[in-house]
Design an enzyme around this catalytic site. Structure first.
Site, short mmCIF file in Angstrom:
data_model
loop_
_atom_site.label_atom_id
_atom_site.label_comp_id
_atom_site.label_asym_id
_atom_site.label_seq_id
_atom_site.Cartn_x
_atom_site.Cartn_y
_atom_site.Cartn_z
N HIS A 85 0.85 -1.19 0.00
CA HIS A 85 0.00 0.00 0.00
C HIS A 85 0.88 1.23 0.00
O HIS A 85 1.82 1.33 0.78
CB HIS A 85 -0.91 0.03 1.24
CG HIS A 85 -1.78 1.24 1.27
ND1 HIS A 85 -2.98 1.31 0.61
CD2 HIS A 85 -1.59 2.47 1.82
CE1 HIS A 85 -3.51 2.51 0.78
NE2 HIS A 85 -2.68 3.24 1.50
N ASP A 164 -14.96 3.07 7.16
CA ASP A 164 -13.89 3.90 6.62
C ASP A 164 -14.35 4.69 5.40
O ASP A 164 -14.00 5.85 5.24
CB ASP A 164 -12.67 3.05 6.24
CG ASP A 164 -11.61 3.92 5.60
OD1 ASP A 164 -11.11 4.82 6.31
OD2 ASP A 164 -11.31 3.75 4.41
N ARG A 171 -13.83 13.16 6.37
CA ARG A 171 -12.55 13.78 6.70
C ARG A 171 -12.04 14.64 5.56
O ARG A 171 -11.43 15.69 5.76
CB ARG A 171 -11.51 12.69 7.00
CG ARG A 171 -11.75 12.01 8.34
CD ARG A 171 -10.92 10.74 8.44
NE ARG A 171 -9.52 10.95 8.21
CZ ARG A 171 -8.70 10.07 7.63
NH1 ARG A 171 -9.16 8.88 7.25
NH2 ARG A 171 -7.43 10.34 7.44
N SER A 186 -7.51 3.92 8.99
CA SER A 186 -8.20 3.86 7.70
C SER A 186 -7.50 2.86 6.77
O SER A 186 -8.11 1.94 6.21
CB SER A 186 -8.21 5.26 7.07
OG SER A 186 -8.54 5.22 5.72
N LYS A 190 -8.64 -1.56 6.10
CA LYS A 190 -8.91 -2.15 4.78
C LYS A 190 -7.95 -3.29 4.47
O LYS A 190 -8.34 -4.32 3.93
CB LYS A 190 -8.83 -1.05 3.71
CG LYS A 190 -10.01 -0.09 3.77
CD LYS A 190 -9.87 1.07 2.81
CE LYS A 190 -8.86 2.07 3.29
NZ LYS A 190 -8.93 3.41 2.71
#
Ligand code: URA
Length: 425
Positions: A85, A164, A171, A186, A190
């Protein structure tokens, strides 16, 4: 009667107190179900941004976000699973060559990706520039492709961490994206819900990233590594430079084209370096003994790319979309390129139509910026510094203004910087 009043939870965090496990479980669940209003969650998010959370609160908040939805079960996949990620950067197309490369080394890579918003691009937008390619897969098709091809890049289903999805959108419009506890929970909710066994985080630092400072990036990385390990995911983070765009291409189809150069054994040195560094980490975390540089050179990663694209309806041999209009930026004088500032180049590509301002907006596949120089290059007056591409000529002046401010030419070259700044395990 609910167990808590949202206003008491907000007051507690506003006044710097620790939230209890029960308060966290309740507020995340009640918000997901629409029982806590957006304005209340906005106030709580701002209180979290200003007051912070301790590791126990962050872990519980993450667990509550995971519990808001389904958890994928990858146990039917026989290869070790490893994912990556990135916190997002300009020209960051690394997922494109990395996923098939790591699959060609023997892992299964379940890349659930997103779309771009603002100045950073999204992997799905880039891949959608390939004619026929589809981003959505059923859970069954996802598992089958993961087993057969070893590489899947697709949209995260709505069932994964729905808390999320809702909170992130809130946000985004309330100035609370930058809270480390909220970013970490967040991302990790995931990734943990996705079920990967190993995870490598590419935490970007610099002008083109949302973490501008190394210390803040280090704190984010350590928080995420701890969340991953505590959930049984073998997690490692690399902190990498995002002051300069990665590679020369920033956009959608242009980034696919550059990724194909990497898979064909060429491509820009920084893109190759980061792809290999992340591949090595993913393979080590998945306990696979393979040399990604050798696998890349053998052409096996390109074969894996072609299978991955075909499996999702794409034609790997199709011509990629090109923009209708181009414009160049030229050097006004001779010198050395001291800076190609990532944020400005990202904004220029966005203004050209490569990105979106609202999540409903379409993107232009051919639009973007093609850099011709990198920091340290010598130029003469009139040399082309970059090329702007767009489908709509009226977008050029604003993009040109951004791009011109982003490329700085001076007399002395910049001090060379490292691409990989730190590793946190
Ligand atoms: N990416 C995410 O998925 N969540 C954040 O909060 C920030 C970046």
């Amino acid at each position: 009667m609910s167990e808590f009043a949202a206003v008491d939870v907000i007051r507690a965090k506003r006044d710097g107190r620790r939230l209890s496990d029960a308060q966290i479980d309740w507020v995340v669940d009640a918000y997901t179900r629409g029982m806590v209003a957006d304005e209340q969650m906005s106030a709580l998010a701002m209180a979290i941004l200003l007051r912070g959370m301790d590791p126990g609160e962050i872990a519980r908040w993450t667990a509550a976000m995971i519990a808001s939805g389904e958890r994928l079960d990858l146990s039917s996949v026989t290869r070790p699973t490893a994912d990556k990620h990135s916190t997002g950067g300009v020209g960051d197309k690394i997922t494109l060559p990395l996923t098939p490369l790591v699959a060609a080394c023997g892992a299964a890579v379940p890349q659930l990706s997103g779309r771009g918003l603002g100045h950073t691009g999204g992997t799905l937008d880039k891949l959608e520039s390939i004619p026929g390619w589809r981003p959505t897969l059923s859970n069954d098709a996802f598992l089958r492709q993961l087993q057969d091809v070893g590489a899947v890049i697709c949209a995260a289903g709505a069932g994964l961490a729905p808390a999320d999805r809702k909170l992130y959108a809130l946000r985004d419009v309330t100035g609370t994206v930058e809270a480390i506890p909220l970013i970490a929970s967040s991302i990790m909710s995931k990734k943990i819900a996705e079920g990967t066994g190993a995870l490598v985080l590419d935490v970007k630092v610099g002008a083109g990233a949302f973490m501008k400072e190394l210390d803040a990036a280090r704190e984010l990385a350590s928080t995420m590594v701890r969340l991953g390990k505590d959930s049984g995911v073998e997690t490692v983070a690399l902190l990498t430079d995002m002051n300069t765009p990665l590679g020369f291409a920033v956009g959608n189809a242009v980034e696919v084209a550059e990724s194909l150069e990497v898979l064909a054994g060429g491509g820009p040195a920084d893109v190759v370096e980061l792809t290999l560094a992340l591949a090595r980490e993913m393979l080590a975390a998945a306990r696979i003994d393979a040399d990604p540089a050798q696998v890349l050179a053998s052409g096996a990663a390109m074969d894996s790319w072609r299978r991955m694209i075909r499996a999702q309806g794409g034609d790997p041999d199709a011509t990629l979309p090109a923009a209708a209009e181009t414009e160049v930026l030229r050097a006004s004088g001779a010198g050395v390129v001291t800076e190609v500032e990532a944020y400005g180049i990202g904004v220029a590509a966005w203004r050209l139509g490569a990105g979106r301002a609202r999540k409903e907006d379409p993107v232009s596949f051919g639009a973007g910026v093609q850099l011709k120089v990198k920091p340290g290059d010598r130029v003469n007056a009139g040399d082309v510094l970059l090329e702007l591409r767009t489908d709509d000529a009226s977008r050029i002046p604003a993009a040109l203004a951004e791009a011109s401010a982003a490329v700085v030419i001076g007399e002395k070259g910049p001090t060379p910087t490292k691409l990989v700044l730190d590793r946190i395990a």
